[in-house]
Design a protein around this motif. Structure first.
Motif, PDB file in Angstrom:
ATOM      1  N   PHE A 146       0.841  -1.189   0.000  1.00  0.00           N
ATOM      2  CA  PHE A 146       0.000   0.000   0.000  1.00  0.00           C
ATOM      3  C   PHE A 146       0.884   1.250   0.000  1.00  0.00           C
ATOM      4  CE2 PHE A 146      -2.683  -3.274   1.902  1.00  0.00           C
ATOM      5  CZ  PHE A 146      -3.871  -3.093   1.208  1.00  0.00           C
ATOM      6  N   ASP A 148       2.187   5.159   0.695  1.00  0.00           N
ATOM      7  CA  ASP A 148       2.187   5.960   1.925  1.00  0.00           C
ATOM      8  C   ASP A 148       0.985   6.893   2.003  1.00  0.00           C
ATOM      9  OD1 ASP A 148       4.541   4.728   2.609  1.00  0.00           O
ATOM     10  OD2 ASP A 148       5.810   6.304   1.758  1.00  0.00           O
ATOM     11  N   THR A 149       0.416   7.233   0.854  1.00  0.00           N
ATOM     12  CA  THR A 149      -0.751   8.115   0.860  1.00  0.00           C
ATOM     13  C   THR A 149      -2.016   7.406   1.336  1.00  0.00           C
ATOM     14  OG1 THR A 149      -1.114   7.575  -1.482  1.00  0.00           O
ATOM     15  CG2 THR A 149       0.176   9.549  -0.985  1.00  0.00           C
ATOM     16  N   GLU A 150      -1.988   6.088   1.392  1.00  0.00           N
ATOM     17  CA  GLU A 150      -3.153   5.331   1.852  1.00  0.00           C
ATOM     18  C   GLU A 150      -3.261   5.435   3.373  1.00  0.00           C
ATOM     19  OE1 GLU A 150      -6.498   2.862   1.283  1.00  0.00           O
ATOM     20  OE2 GLU A 150      -5.187   3.799  -0.194  1.00  0.00           O
ATOM     21  N   SER A 153      -1.417   2.945   6.033  1.00  0.00           N
ATOM     22  CA  SER A 153      -0.650   2.119   5.098  1.00  0.00           C
ATOM     23  C   SER A 153       0.380   1.252   5.821  1.00  0.00           C
ATOM     24  CB  SER A 153       0.046   3.015   4.070  1.00  0.00           C
ATOM     25  OG  SER A 153       0.924   3.929   4.718  1.00  0.00           O
ATOM     26  N   ASN A 157       0.382  -2.777   5.441  1.00  0.00           N
ATOM     27  CA  ASN A 157       1.526  -3.509   4.897  1.00  0.00           C
ATOM     28  C   ASN A 157       2.056  -4.534   5.897  1.00  0.00           C
ATOM     29  OD1 ASN A 157       1.574  -2.170   2.398  1.00  0.00           O
ATOM     30  ND2 ASN A 157       2.713  -0.452   3.262  1.00  0.00           N
TER      31      ASN A 157
END
Length: 251
Positions: A146, A148-150, A153, A157
């Motif tokens: 995923f 970093d903007t998710e 995240s 992960n």
């Protein structure tokens, strides 16, 4: 009188023009015919080359499918990397440019074994875990982390990594944390989504369509009220006139 040589040239002039036009027309027709014939030949050649490559691709698939079936029937664990190398090698040997996914070949091999009338059901059930293990391996490798903007995240992960490594207890703990974060986010969004009367009023009148509807209804109601008032005033005036006439008559 004109010179005989001049008359002869004048007589031959139209004929020369007609011959020149015929030469040009013949050349143009020849060029067009050559172009069409060449284009048709190229199209036919490309079609035949594509069909031949498709047939070679089928041969590559069948050869690798046979290897997979043999390994599965002998109880040998299937390796996705090895199958991919075999496919690439056969593609180079057969000069096949078409991509042949590993999963497609494995699925076809599994289907052939599952649909074979020569194998008992018990034997098919014994072979089934071999394919399931390969599918799990391919699925874990195809996972993309995923970004970093998710939101969350890092936790996602970590959870995916634990699932891939088979750490069920740690994965369940992170799943519980993720569920708690999700619930807290929903509660916060529910609080923010509550709209007061003033906010609803502003939101309603900031829309041009709502404002137009309101003004239209206001105009209709205003006209109706004015008409009712006018009707009542006229009726009251007529009533007063009738009373006045009646009073004078009595007097």
């Amino acid at each position: 009188m004109s010179d005989p040589a001049t008359a002869l040239r004048e007589a031959e002039a139209p004929k020369s023009k007609r011959d020149w036009f015929g030469y040009v027309l013949t050349a143009v027709i020849g060029i067009v015919a050559t172009f069409l014939a060449t284009w048709y030949q190229i199209a036919v050649t490309e079609r035949e080359a594509t069909a031949a490559e498709i047939e070679r691709g089928r041969a590559v698939r069948q050869s690798v499918i046979g290897i997979i079936e043999e390994q599965a029937l002998n109880g040998i664990k299937l390796d996705a990397d090895r199958i991919g190398r075999l496919i690439d090698q056969r593609r180079r040997d057969q000069r096949v440019l078409l991509q042949i996914p590993t999963v497609d070949v494995v699925e076809q091999a599994e289907f052939n074994i599952a649909s074979s009338p020569y194998l008992p059901v018990s034997r098919k059930e014994e072979i089934k875990p071999i394919f399931e293990s390969l599918y799990a391996d391919v699925a874990s490798r195809s996972f993309l982390s995923f970004p970093d903007t998710e939101p969350n995240s890092e936790l996602l992960n970590e959870l995916a990594k634990q699932i891939q490594e088979g750490k069920s207890s740690a994965a369940l703990a992170n799943l519980k944390r993720l569920q708690e974060i999700h619930s807290a986010t929903l509660v916060l969004m529910a609080k923010r989504s509550r709209v007061g009367f003033f906010d609803a009023f502003l939101k309603f009148f900031t829309e041009p369509s709502n404002l137009a509807v309101f003004l239209g209804l206001y105009f209709v109601v205003l006209q109706l009220a004015l008409r009712i008032r006018k009707w009542r005033m006229e009726r009251w005036g007529n009533h007063r006139n009738w009373i006045s006439v009646d009073t004078h008559g009595i007097l």
